[in-house]
Write an enzyme that holds these catalytic residues in place. Structure first.
Site, short mmCIF file in Angstrom:
data_model
loop_
_atom_site.label_atom_id
_atom_site.label_comp_id
_atom_site.label_asym_id
_atom_site.label_seq_id
_atom_site.Cartn_x
_atom_site.Cartn_y
_atom_site.Cartn_z
N GLU A 158 -10.38 -4.20 -8.48
CA GLU A 158 -9.06 -4.15 -7.85
C GLU A 158 -9.20 -4.74 -6.45
OE1 GLU A 158 -7.56 -0.14 -7.49
OE2 GLU A 158 -6.08 -0.73 -5.96
N ARG B 160 5.53 -15.23 2.49
CA ARG B 160 5.81 -13.79 2.50
C ARG B 160 4.99 -13.10 3.59
NH1 ARG B 160 3.37 -9.46 -1.81
NH2 ARG B 160 4.46 -7.64 -1.00
N ARG C 215 -1.42 1.06 6.03
CA ARG C 215 0.01 0.72 6.02
C ARG C 215 0.85 1.95 5.65
NH1 ARG C 215 0.63 -4.53 2.59
NH2 ARG C 215 2.68 -4.50 3.59
N HIS D 280 -7.07 -6.16 -2.79
CA HIS D 280 -5.86 -6.26 -1.98
C HIS D 280 -6.16 -7.14 -0.77
CE1 HIS D 280 -3.91 -3.14 -4.31
NE2 HIS D 280 -5.07 -2.50 -4.28
N TYR E 95 -0.16 -11.15 5.08
CA TYR E 95 -0.84 -11.77 3.93
C TYR E 95 -1.41 -13.16 4.23
CZ TYR E 95 1.48 -7.96 1.48
OH TYR E 95 1.89 -6.71 1.09
N ASN F 94 -5.19 -8.11 -8.52
CA ASN F 94 -4.36 -7.62 -7.41
C ASN F 94 -3.04 -7.17 -8.03
OD1 ASN F 94 -2.80 -7.07 -5.22
ND2 ASN F 94 -3.43 -8.86 -4.03
N ALA G 60 2.52 -4.37 -5.81
CA ALA G 60 3.25 -3.09 -5.74
C ALA G 60 3.01 -2.21 -6.97
CB ALA G 60 4.74 -3.34 -5.54
N PRO H 83 3.44 -8.71 -8.70
CA PRO H 83 4.72 -9.17 -8.17
C PRO H 83 4.69 -9.59 -6.70
CG PRO H 83 4.73 -6.79 -8.54
CD PRO H 83 3.49 -7.33 -9.19
N ASN H 84 5.41 -10.64 -6.45
CA ASN H 84 5.65 -11.21 -5.11
C ASN H 84 4.46 -11.99 -4.55
OD1 ASN H 84 8.34 -10.02 -4.89
ND2 ASN H 84 7.27 -8.07 -4.72
C1 DQA Z 1 -1.09 -5.85 -1.83
C2 DQA Z 1 -0.73 -4.51 -1.18
C3 DQA Z 1 0.43 -3.86 -1.90
O1 DQA Z 1 0.77 -2.62 -1.27
C4 DQA Z 1 1.66 -4.74 -1.86
O2 DQA Z 1 2.71 -4.17 -2.61
C5 DQA Z 1 1.38 -6.14 -2.29
C6 DQA Z 1 0.13 -6.77 -1.92
C7 DQA Z 1 -2.17 -6.61 -1.04
O3 DQA Z 1 -2.74 -7.54 -1.61
O4 DQA Z 1 -2.43 -6.31 0.13
O5 DQA Z 1 2.24 -6.80 -2.88
O6 DQA Z 1 -1.60 -5.59 -3.13
#
Ligand code: DQA
Length: 144
Positions: free
Chosen positions: A100, A18, A109, A102, A23, A73, A76, A10-11
């Site tokens: 995995e 964003r 964070r 990120h 990011y 990825n 959240a 998501p997002n």
């Molecule tokens: C994320 C880190 C997560 O905590 C966050 O909710 C994201 C992006 C990252 O790629 O740094 O949406 O996965």
């Protein structure tokens, strides 16, 4: 040729606009182009993004069925989705690599980001290198 599924939660469809300080300024199409260029003739990149947990879970089921390596990825969902963890476990228990990734380093964070329910069943975890987290994961998968 191996198809590598690059699945984004998501997002992450909002990359570019964003929180660019966290990011970066590049969008998800730029990420796809970078990975396709890196993969060259070694692999086909199938990059997808969804805001829907069920869809992400179904994509992991299809990774099991096709034995496609996964770069995930979970965004959240990383921090609380046991359904996603169980689906990711199906992948690695089938002997298919799942890395995995990120973009940011969640451990640097907020506290809620320090927990990943995915890491325990992942083949490996790469975080904190911006889009290079995905590139490093692709290198690992091609090496595997
Ligand atoms: C994320 C880190 C997560 O905590 C966050 O909710 C994201 C992006 C990252 O790629 O740094 O949406 O996965």
């Amino acid at each position: 040729m191996t198809t590598v599924l690059v699945l984004n939660g998501p997002n992450l469809g909002r990359l570019g606009s964003r929180e660019p300080d966290v990011y970066g300024a590049q969008d998800i199409d730029a990420l796809r182009a970078i990975l396709e260029s890196d993969a060259g003739a070694s692999a086909t990149i199938d990059l997808r993004q969804t805001d829907d947990e069920g869809e992400l879970i179904r994509w992991l089921h299809s990774a099991v069925d096709a034995a496609s390596p996964v770069i995930l990825n979970p965004a959240a969902f990383t921090h609380y989705s046991y359904g996603l963890r169980d689906a990711a476990a199906l992948v690695t228990k089938a002997g298919v690599p799942l890395i995995e990734v990120h973009i940011s380093n969640p451990h640097a964070r907020e506290e809620f980001r320090h927990t990943s329910v995915i890491s325990g069943i992942a083949t490996g975890v790469i975080a904190g290198f911006g889009f290079d987290s995905y590139r490093l994961a692709l290198r690992a998968i091609i090496g595997l």
